[in-house]
Design a protein around this motif. Structure first.
Motif, PDB file in Angstrom:
ATOM      1  N   LYS A  22      55.476   7.105  59.044  1.00  0.00           N
ATOM      2  CA  LYS A  22      55.751   7.535  57.681  1.00  0.00           C
ATOM      3  C   LYS A  22      55.644   9.043  57.444  1.00  0.00           C
ATOM      4  CE  LYS A  22      56.863   3.573  56.171  1.00  0.00           C
ATOM      5  NZ  LYS A  22      58.270   3.312  55.817  1.00  0.00           N
ATOM      6  N   LYS A  24      54.959  12.645  56.370  1.00  0.00           N
ATOM      7  CA  LYS A  24      54.155  13.277  55.325  1.00  0.00           C
ATOM      8  C   LYS A  24      53.639  12.277  54.299  1.00  0.00           C
ATOM      9  CE  LYS A  24      56.496  17.761  55.669  1.00  0.00           C
ATOM     10  NZ  LYS A  24      57.310  18.777  54.964  1.00  0.00           N
ATOM     11  N   ASN A  25      54.301  11.118  54.170  1.00  0.00           N
ATOM     12  CA  ASN A  25      53.864  10.107  53.200  1.00  0.00           C
ATOM     13  C   ASN A  25      52.808   9.155  53.750  1.00  0.00           C
ATOM     14  OD1 ASN A  25      55.667  11.004  51.193  1.00  0.00           O
ATOM     15  ND2 ASN A  25      57.332   9.820  52.096  1.00  0.00           N
ATOM     16  N   GLN A  28      49.563   8.435  51.717  1.00  0.00           N
ATOM     17  CA  GLN A  28      49.669   7.567  50.542  1.00  0.00           C
ATOM     18  C   GLN A  28      49.635   6.098  50.949  1.00  0.00           C
ATOM     19  OE1 GLN A  28      53.068   8.652  48.157  1.00  0.00           O
ATOM     20  NE2 GLN A  28      52.764  10.836  48.516  1.00  0.00           N
ATOM     21  N   SER A 181      53.208  -0.355  47.777  1.00  0.00           N
ATOM     22  CA  SER A 181      53.741   0.921  48.275  1.00  0.00           C
ATOM     23  C   SER A 181      55.243   1.071  48.072  1.00  0.00           C
ATOM     24  CB  SER A 181      53.407   1.082  49.767  1.00  0.00           C
ATOM     25  OG  SER A 181      54.007   0.053  50.537  1.00  0.00           O
TER      26      SER A 181
END
Length: 395
Positions: A22, A24-25, A28, A181
């Motif tokens: 994923k 940079k995400n 989260q 998500s």
């Protein structure tokens, strides 16, 4: 038969699967996953920590299997292993490994293999060298007399990180993405086999779900609604707390049956349900509808039937995760997630209440629209049904 002494184990290693892609995400997604783990493990004593990019749970041995069963149902985890956590010291590693070996031999294992994963590159020995050294140590100091590199009775895995984790079995889990998500969806939930499986499939892709069901009381019983509630309760194991909305569509069904062609009744009723569901979804800011439809399974799920159903949608997409699956595949999943036995219990189905003996299998949208024009005060009837809806918080 297990060759592993559970009393030696004190931790569970978690594998992320596609979360690792994923970029940079990723943070989260990991945050949502950790929040879900905390929710499902309420009441247990544990420590959740990272050891060189891999999450671990440190727990009491007596809670091991109970915690494992909870974690197996958390989406976003692709696999786990029950392990013994030890310090990164050669003497401790070898001592613990011998305990594993002696128990395995006692339980019937007669050959073994050692696999070392050296994630901590600061460890002075490379993986192959250390695996040979540990294998030799077992041969010299335990009853084992044979190493077998292929199809061994037992594999001793040694995962070297800041700490060292020794385990024998890799447990596959559902994978997917952490709940919540990828957005929120509203499932059209019936009492059958398909829609609960569709719910599971979309929850696995990270979608937070709520549910709407349609009934025709008093022609369908209160027990039928109770069955839907029980299915929602089972699904809440995977979806978390959920809300189930219930709408009585008898009034529109009776008018469809009275005013329109009998062979189009199922499609006309289905279109009314989709209108009501989309209105509810828009009101509650859900981002999609989910159904359990599978192409060709029944008359309303042909290409023509699905086209006529889709045509009522004004804003939202309709996700059909089972569209290309056959019934056997769907049943297998239903059994795995424990909805099957409840789904096959007898119940009255609103869709079957006024179902024609010979439904049109490839309806044309223009014919359906002509029939709908025959229904006076159509919008007012749907308004009345929508305004009289009930809801139940479950899970």
């Amino acid at each position: 038969m297990s060759y592993t002494n559970k009393e030696l184990l004190n931790s569970i290693g978690l594998a992320y699967g596609e979360l690792s892609l994923k970029g940079k995400n990723r943070g989260q997604f990991e945050k949502k996953l950790r929040n879900k783990i905390k929710k499902v493990l309420e009441g247990f004593e544990y420590t959740l920590f990272d050891d060189i990019s891999k999450p671990y749970l440190f727990i009491n041995s007596e809670d091991l299997d109970a915690v494992t069963e909870k974690i197996k149902k958390v989406f976003g985890i692709v696999g786990l292993n029950q392990a013994a956590k030890v310090e990164r010291e050669d003497e401790q590693i070898k001592e613990k490994l011998l305990q594993f070996a002696e128990y395995a031999y006692e339980k019937g294992a007669r050959n073994f293999k050692v696999v070392v994963n050296r994630s901590n590159k600061g460890f002075e020995k490379n993986s192959m060298e250390y695996a040979k050294e540990l294998g030799a140590h077992i041969l010299i100091n335990s009853p084992f007399e044979k190493v077998k590199m292929k199809d061994a009775d037992i594999i001793f895995n040694v995962d070297i990180r800041k700490n060292v984790y020794i385990y024998t079995d890799k447990i596959k889990t559902y994978g997917g993405l952490p709940l919540g998500s990828t957005g929120k969806g509203l499932v059209l939930l019936s009492g059958g086999i398909d829609s609960p499986v569709a719910s599971f499939m979309m929850a696995k892709r990270g979608m937070r779900l709520n549910f709407v069901t349609f009934h025709s009381f008093p022609f369908t019983s209160k027990q039928a609604l109770e069955k839907i509630k029980e299915l929602t309760e089972i699904l809440s194991i995977y979806t978390g707390k959920a809300r189930l909305y219930s709408m009585n569509i008898l009034k529109i069904q009776e008018i469809i049956n009275e005013k329109t062609k009998k062979d189009l009744a199922t499609i006309l009723g289905r279109r009314a349900m989709m209108r009501l569901a989309e209105r509810l979804a828009n009101t509650m800011q859900y981002q999609a509808l989910i159904t359990g439809e599978s192409l060709g399974q029944v008359a309303s799920q042909t290409m023509g039937g699905l086209t006529c159903t889709n045509a009522v949608m004004e804003k939202l997409p309709v996700f059909r995760p089972l569209i290309g699956m056959d019934k056997t595949e769907i049943i297998d999943i239903a059994k795995d997630i424990d909805t099957y036995e409840k789904s096959i219990e007898p119940h009255e189905d609103s869709c079957a209440l006024f179902a024609p003996k010979h439904p049109v299998t490839n309806p044309k949208l223009e014919d359906v629209l002509v029939e709908e024009e025959k229904i006076e005060n159509y919008d007012e009837i749907l308004d009345e049904i929508f305004n009289e809806k009930e809801y139940f918080n479950i899970g």
